[in-house]
Design an enzyme around this catalytic site. Structure first.
Site, PDB file in Angstrom:
ATOM      1  N   LYS A  42       0.825  -1.193   0.000  1.00 33.68           N
ATOM      2  CA  LYS A  42       0.000   0.000   0.000  1.00 33.68           C
ATOM      3  C   LYS A  42       0.868   1.256   0.000  1.00 33.68           C
ATOM      4  CE  LYS A  42      -2.834  -2.322   3.348  1.00 33.68           C
ATOM      5  NZ  LYS A  42      -3.216  -2.267   4.771  1.00 33.68           N
ATOM      6  N   GLY A  43       2.121   1.076   0.376  1.00 37.97           N
ATOM      7  CA  GLY A  43       2.984   2.233   0.627  1.00 37.97           C
ATOM      8  C   GLY A  43       3.160   3.185  -0.538  1.00 37.97           C
ATOM      9  N   ASP A 102      14.338  -0.888   0.915  1.00 40.54           N
ATOM     10  CA  ASP A 102      14.981  -1.069   2.214  1.00 40.54           C
ATOM     11  C   ASP A 102      15.933  -2.262   2.101  1.00 40.54           C
ATOM     12  OD1 ASP A 102      15.274  -0.481   4.993  1.00 40.54           O
ATOM     13  OD2 ASP A 102      13.804  -1.994   5.516  1.00 40.54           O
ATOM     14  N   LYS A 130      17.146   3.288   1.088  1.00 43.08           N
ATOM     15  CA  LYS A 130      18.005   3.125   2.273  1.00 43.08           C
ATOM     16  C   LYS A 130      19.108   2.144   1.905  1.00 43.08           C
ATOM     17  CE  LYS A 130      14.606   3.310   6.066  1.00 43.08           C
ATOM     18  NZ  LYS A 130      13.905   2.429   7.025  1.00 43.08           N
ATOM     19  N   PHE A 151      13.729   4.915  10.521  1.00 46.44           N
ATOM     20  CA  PHE A 151      12.349   4.560  10.171  1.00 46.44           C
ATOM     21  C   PHE A 151      11.529   5.827   9.971  1.00 46.44           C
ATOM     22  CE2 PHE A 151       8.056   2.947  10.583  1.00 46.44           C
ATOM     23  CZ  PHE A 151       8.131   1.790   9.821  1.00 46.44           C
ATOM     24  N   VAL A 152      10.908   5.924   8.798  1.00 45.06           N
ATOM     25  CA  VAL A 152      10.142   7.124   8.459  1.00 45.06           C
ATOM     26  C   VAL A 152       8.688   6.774   8.155  1.00 45.06           C
ATOM     27  CG1 VAL A 152      12.115   8.450   7.581  1.00 45.06           C
ATOM     28  CG2 VAL A 152      10.881   6.920   6.028  1.00 45.06           C
ATOM     29  N   ARG A 164       0.023   7.130   7.028  1.00 50.39           N
ATOM     30  CA  ARG A 164       0.160   7.139   5.564  1.00 50.39           C
ATOM     31  C   ARG A 164      -0.345   8.448   4.979  1.00 50.39           C
ATOM     32  NH1 ARG A 164       1.368   1.849   3.873  1.00 50.39           N
ATOM     33  NH2 ARG A 164       0.359   0.176   5.023  1.00 50.39           N
TER      34      ARG A 164
END
Ligand code: IMP
Ligand code: MG
Length: 180
Positions: A42-43, A102, A130, A151-152, A164
């Protein structure tokens, strides 16, 4: 929601500017191709919505939903397909649109899976990268911002499905993570 934010890491203006630049570059590269943008849910949903409107060549879109994370902030290394593509990718130049690269496990797995379906080409666009966390052999063809091992949340990225809908990328106060 704002009371949980320790710091704005990338502002809304910076994000919008970067998305415009990426859109221009992609439009140039894909002017003679048959672009299919694949949003990895979903990001990537916020980045995808902005990026597709910054692209000036015809673009088909499709959606894939995978999950590589549990409820926390650490990758489990397990990629689960929740929703597959509807499109036959054979005639398309695929652009996988991700929120963040990531460990790279998710995209490495997806690229493998989709290349077996023989699209004309596959490239990757990620908003955030990252590189210090990378374990899979994968790099982005289009990248917005390189960030440290931090972590963002926001602009599509979540912590436990929250944050979100922030229009910037931010860092949470440590107390939000509670017992972790
Ligand atoms: P990877 O498979 O380890 O590259 O993980 C990719 C996915 O992990 C992303 O699509 C995000 O959903 C999630 N993720 C990785 N880092 C962060 C972060 O800093 N904030 C929120 N989600 C993250
Ligand atoms: Mg996530």
């Amino acid at each position: 929601m704002m009371q949980d934010i320790k710091e704005v890491w990338i502002s809304e203006e910076e994000l919008q500017q970067k998305v415009k630049e990426l859109g221009a570059k992609i439009s140039e590269d894909y002017k003679d191709k048959n672009l299919l943008m694949v949003s990895v849910l979903k990001g990537s949903v916020v980045f995808m919505a902005d990026l597709m409107r910054a692209i000036t060549v015809p673009a088909a879109i499709d959606i894939m939903s995978v999950s590589s994370y549990g409820a926390g902030t650490k990758s489990t290394g397990v990629v689960r397909i929740i929703k597959d593509l509807d499109t036959n990718v054979a005639d398309y130049d695929l652009l996988l649109v991700e929120d963040i690269l990531d460990s790279g496990n998710t995209l490495a797995y997806l690229r493998e899976l989709l290349s077996d379906r023989h699209p004309r080409s596959i490239k990757i666009a990620t908003l955030l990268d990252k590189p210090s966390r990378r374990t899979a052999d994968i790099h982005a063809d289009y990248m917005g911002f390189e960030i440290a091992d931090q972590f963002v949340v926001g602009y599509g990225l979540d912590y436990n499905e929250k944050y979100r809908n922030l229009s910037f990328i931010g860092i949470l106060k440590p107390c939000v993570y509670g017992g972790e």
